[in-house]
Write a protein that holds these residues in place. Structure first.
Motif, PDB file in Angstrom:
ATOM      1  N   GLU A 147       0.832  -1.208   0.000  1.00  0.00           N
ATOM      2  CA  GLU A 147       0.000   0.000   0.000  1.00  0.00           C
ATOM      3  C   GLU A 147       0.867   1.258   0.000  1.00  0.00           C
ATOM      4  O   GLU A 147       0.570   2.227  -0.708  1.00  0.00           O
ATOM      5  CB  GLU A 147      -0.915   0.008   1.221  1.00  0.00           C
ATOM      6  CG  GLU A 147      -2.003  -1.034   1.190  1.00  0.00           C
ATOM      7  CD  GLU A 147      -2.741  -1.157   2.503  1.00  0.00           C
ATOM      8  OE1 GLU A 147      -3.979  -1.271   2.445  1.00  0.00           O
ATOM      9  OE2 GLU A 147      -2.100  -1.131   3.574  1.00  0.00           O
ATOM     10  N   VAL A 148       1.940   1.245   0.795  1.00  0.00           N
ATOM     11  CA  VAL A 148       2.846   2.391   0.853  1.00  0.00           C
ATOM     12  C   VAL A 148       3.478   2.620  -0.518  1.00  0.00           C
ATOM     13  O   VAL A 148       3.545   3.749  -1.008  1.00  0.00           O
ATOM     14  CB  VAL A 148       3.923   2.190   1.941  1.00  0.00           C
ATOM     15  CG1 VAL A 148       4.974   3.278   1.879  1.00  0.00           C
ATOM     16  CG2 VAL A 148       3.280   2.138   3.317  1.00  0.00           C
ATOM     17  N   LEU A 178       3.737   5.631  -5.758  1.00  0.00           N
ATOM     18  CA  LEU A 178       3.595   5.657  -7.215  1.00  0.00           C
ATOM     19  C   LEU A 178       2.484   6.594  -7.642  1.00  0.00           C
ATOM     20  O   LEU A 178       2.612   7.342  -8.613  1.00  0.00           O
ATOM     21  CB  LEU A 178       3.348   4.263  -7.765  1.00  0.00           C
ATOM     22  CG  LEU A 178       4.522   3.279  -7.682  1.00  0.00           C
ATOM     23  CD1 LEU A 178       4.091   1.929  -8.206  1.00  0.00           C
ATOM     24  CD2 LEU A 178       5.715   3.803  -8.438  1.00  0.00           C
ATOM     25  N   ASN A 179       1.372   6.558  -6.925  1.00  0.00           N
ATOM     26  CA  ASN A 179       0.225   7.386  -7.273  1.00  0.00           C
ATOM     27  C   ASN A 179       0.467   8.866  -6.995  1.00  0.00           C
ATOM     28  O   ASN A 179      -0.163   9.720  -7.602  1.00  0.00           O
ATOM     29  CB  ASN A 179      -1.031   6.920  -6.537  1.00  0.00           C
ATOM     30  CG  ASN A 179      -1.511   5.580  -7.035  1.00  0.00           C
ATOM     31  OD1 ASN A 179      -1.313   5.232  -8.191  1.00  0.00           O
ATOM     32  ND2 ASN A 179      -2.138   4.815  -6.161  1.00  0.00           N
ATOM     33  N   SER A 180       1.408   9.166  -6.092  1.00  0.00           N
ATOM     34  CA  SER A 180       1.694  10.559  -5.769  1.00  0.00           C
ATOM     35  C   SER A 180       2.705  11.162  -6.739  1.00  0.00           C
ATOM     36  O   SER A 180       3.006  12.345  -6.671  1.00  0.00           O
ATOM     37  CB  SER A 180       2.229  10.680  -4.341  1.00  0.00           C
ATOM     38  OG  SER A 180       3.545  10.174  -4.248  1.00  0.00           O
TER      39      SER A 180
END
Length: 62
Positions: free
Chosen positions: A51-52, A57-59
């Motif tokens: 999740e981290v 990656l999404n940020s």
């Protein structure tokens, strides 16, 4: 250092003590890694390493 010891303790759960590691297929360590990477950790605020990583990656951080 404490978290490294905790991680090593998690790894010692797989495979059973005395198991012949030569008999493991590649799927065995892959499954262990997948299970550990999806296990929540206190150090990550009860998020899993997966999740981290996904959040990073999404940020846009790379």
């Amino acid at each position: 250092m404490r978290h490294q010891r905790e991680h090593n303790g998690l790894l010692r759960q797989y495979p059973p003590k005395g198991a012949d590691l030569r008999k493991l297929s590649q799927a065995d360590p892959n499954g262990i890694a997948d299970e550990l990477n999806h296990r929540p950790r206190e150090i990550y605020g009860c998020q899993s390493p997966a999740e981290v990583y996904a959040d990073l990656l999404n940020s846009g951080m790379r």
